[in-house]
Design a protein around this motif. Structure first.
Motif, PDB file in Angstrom:
ATOM      1  N   ARG A 115       0.802  -1.218   0.000  1.00 12.64           N
ATOM      2  CA  ARG A 115       0.000   0.000   0.000  1.00 12.64           C
ATOM      3  C   ARG A 115       0.837   1.272   0.000  1.00 12.64           C
ATOM      4  O   ARG A 115       0.367   2.299  -0.500  1.00 12.64           O
ATOM      5  N   VAL A 136      -1.496   2.852  -2.441  1.00 20.71           N
ATOM      6  CA  VAL A 136      -2.315   4.005  -2.085  1.00 20.71           C
ATOM      7  C   VAL A 136      -1.455   5.268  -2.071  1.00 20.71           C
ATOM      8  O   VAL A 136      -1.927   6.349  -2.394  1.00 20.71           O
ATOM      9  N   HIS A 151      -4.892   2.162  -9.866  1.00 19.59           N
ATOM     10  CA  HIS A 151      -6.222   2.744  -9.719  1.00 19.59           C
ATOM     11  C   HIS A 151      -6.586   3.088  -8.283  1.00 19.59           C
ATOM     12  O   HIS A 151      -7.548   3.826  -8.057  1.00 19.59           O
ATOM     13  N   ARG A 152      -5.840   2.577  -7.302  1.00 21.34           N
ATOM     14  CA  ARG A 152      -6.121   2.903  -5.896  1.00 21.34           C
ATOM     15  C   ARG A 152      -5.254   4.043  -5.366  1.00 21.34           C
ATOM     16  O   ARG A 152      -5.403   4.464  -4.230  1.00 21.34           O
ATOM     17  N   ARG A 164      -3.794   7.301  -4.117  1.00 23.72           N
ATOM     18  CA  ARG A 164      -4.382   8.541  -3.602  1.00 23.72           C
ATOM     19  C   ARG A 164      -3.370   9.674  -3.491  1.00 23.72           C
ATOM     20  O   ARG A 164      -3.750  10.840  -3.570  1.00 23.72           O
ATOM     21  N   HIS A 216      -8.145   7.921 -11.078  1.00 20.45           N
ATOM     22  CA  HIS A 216      -9.383   8.577 -10.656  1.00 20.45           C
ATOM     23  C   HIS A 216      -9.525   8.697  -9.142  1.00 20.45           C
ATOM     24  O   HIS A 216     -10.428   9.391  -8.666  1.00 20.45           O
ATOM     25  N   ASP A 217      -8.657   8.037  -8.382  1.00 23.15           N
ATOM     26  CA  ASP A 217      -8.723   8.138  -6.927  1.00 23.15           C
ATOM     27  C   ASP A 217      -7.663   9.078  -6.360  1.00 23.15           C
ATOM     28  O   ASP A 217      -7.592   9.265  -5.150  1.00 23.15           O
ATOM     29  N   LEU A 218      -6.848   9.688  -7.239  1.00 22.27           N
ATOM     30  CA  LEU A 218      -5.749  10.531  -6.783  1.00 22.27           C
ATOM     31  C   LEU A 218      -6.276  11.801  -6.116  1.00 22.27           C
ATOM     32  O   LEU A 218      -7.079  12.527  -6.688  1.00 22.27           O
ATOM     33  N   ARG A 219      -5.798  12.030  -4.883  1.00 17.55           N
ATOM     34  CA  ARG A 219      -6.194  13.211  -4.122  1.00 17.55           C
ATOM     35  C   ARG A 219      -5.090  14.257  -4.035  1.00 17.55           C
ATOM     36  O   ARG A 219      -5.360  15.439  -4.027  1.00 17.55           O
ATOM     37  N   ARG A 256     -11.066  13.502  -8.314  1.00 14.61           N
ATOM     38  CA  ARG A 256     -10.924  13.622  -6.864  1.00 14.61           C
ATOM     39  C   ARG A 256      -9.679  14.399  -6.436  1.00 14.61           C
ATOM     40  O   ARG A 256      -9.393  14.490  -5.243  1.00 14.61           O
ATOM     41  N   SER A 301     -12.984  18.693  -7.510  1.00 18.29           N
ATOM     42  CA  SER A 301     -12.648  18.528  -6.094  1.00 18.29           C
ATOM     43  C   SER A 301     -11.473  19.390  -5.644  1.00 18.29           C
ATOM     44  O   SER A 301     -11.072  19.320  -4.477  1.00 18.29           O
TER      45      SER A 301
END
Length: 239
Positions: free
Chosen positions: A96, A119, A139-140, A142, A162-165, A186, A209
């Motif tokens: 992770r 992540v 894809h996970r 962040r 698409h999950d990148l913060r 995101r 976002s």
């Protein structure tokens, strides 16, 4: 609780042979021990969930690192002297958190995209000019930390994150903001301080976002219209 062996700051000429018999270990901490070599026997410790090799003098890693497929926590490789990473790193599909910052890397392996559990990826302060096309397969993911490299562009596949913060591109060589970022629904924090940006695209205002955009120490400023729209959406812009 996993079995833990903590050798932090114990000055070692080499990893003690007894460590390789500890096949029950879940956490192994070898940080700041002065290690210059990691033998292939590391691959025996298949129950490891976290491995810390940070703050050493490693110049290479054995391919058997990829045998540690139980790693689902953290792998710390930062602050070493690594010029490359083994392609077998891609076997760590459950990992992770990966930190390879403060090394001498000029590239990341294309197999990076197989690390589907990531992540957070930290690769700050290396010598990266590009990133592998497989990046978009994470894809996970962040958080992506790339400060202090020589990045001029991001691969088109970045649009699939698409999950990148959080994206830190501070102190790189960008002259334009990478177009794939426009597709990140995101993305909250975008740090592009100390680049070479001369123009800011209008699509910044369409990022749904975005909460913080740090543009300091670039040879450009957003237009009044762009600034107004970002602020209307609740995004803090620092120039």
């Amino acid at each position: 609780m996993p079995d833990v062996l903590n050798l932090w700051r114990q000055q070692l000429d080499a990893v003690p042979e007894s460590v390789w018999q500890r096949t029950d270990l879940g956490v192994l901490i070898l940080a700041d021990t002065g290690l210059t070599d990691l033998p292939p026997e590391i691959g025996r410790l298949t129950r490891l969930t976290t491995l810390d090799l940070g703050h050493n003098r490693l110049t290479a890693l054995p391919d058997t690192l990829g045998d540690l497929t139980g790693l689902d926590g953290c792998l710390y490789l930062h602050d070493n002297q690594l010029a490359r990473l083994p392609a077998t790193l891609g076997n760590l599909t459950r990992l992770r958190y990966l930190n390879v910052g403060e090394n001498r890397l000029t590239e990341l392996p294309e197999t990076l995209g197989r690390m589907a559990g990531l992540v957070e990826l930290r690769a700050q302060h290396n010598r990266l000019a590009t990133l592998p096309d497989s990046l978009g397969e994470l894809h996970r993911l962040r958080e992506l930390w790339l400060r202090g490299n020589a990045v001029t562009a991001l691969p088109a596949s970045t649009a699939a994150l698409h999950d990148l913060r959080h994206l830190d591109l501070r102190e790189n060589a960008l002259t334009v903001l990478p177009e794939p970022l426009a597709a990140l629904p995101r993305l909250r924090h975008l740090d592009v301080r100390s680049n070479r940006l001369t123009h800011l695209p209008g699509w910044l205002a369409t990022l749904p976002s975005l909460e913080k955009l740090d543009l300091r120490w670039n040879p450009c400023e957003p237009s009044r219209e762009l600034s107004a729209e970002l602020e209307r959406r609740g995004c803090v812009v620092l120039t």
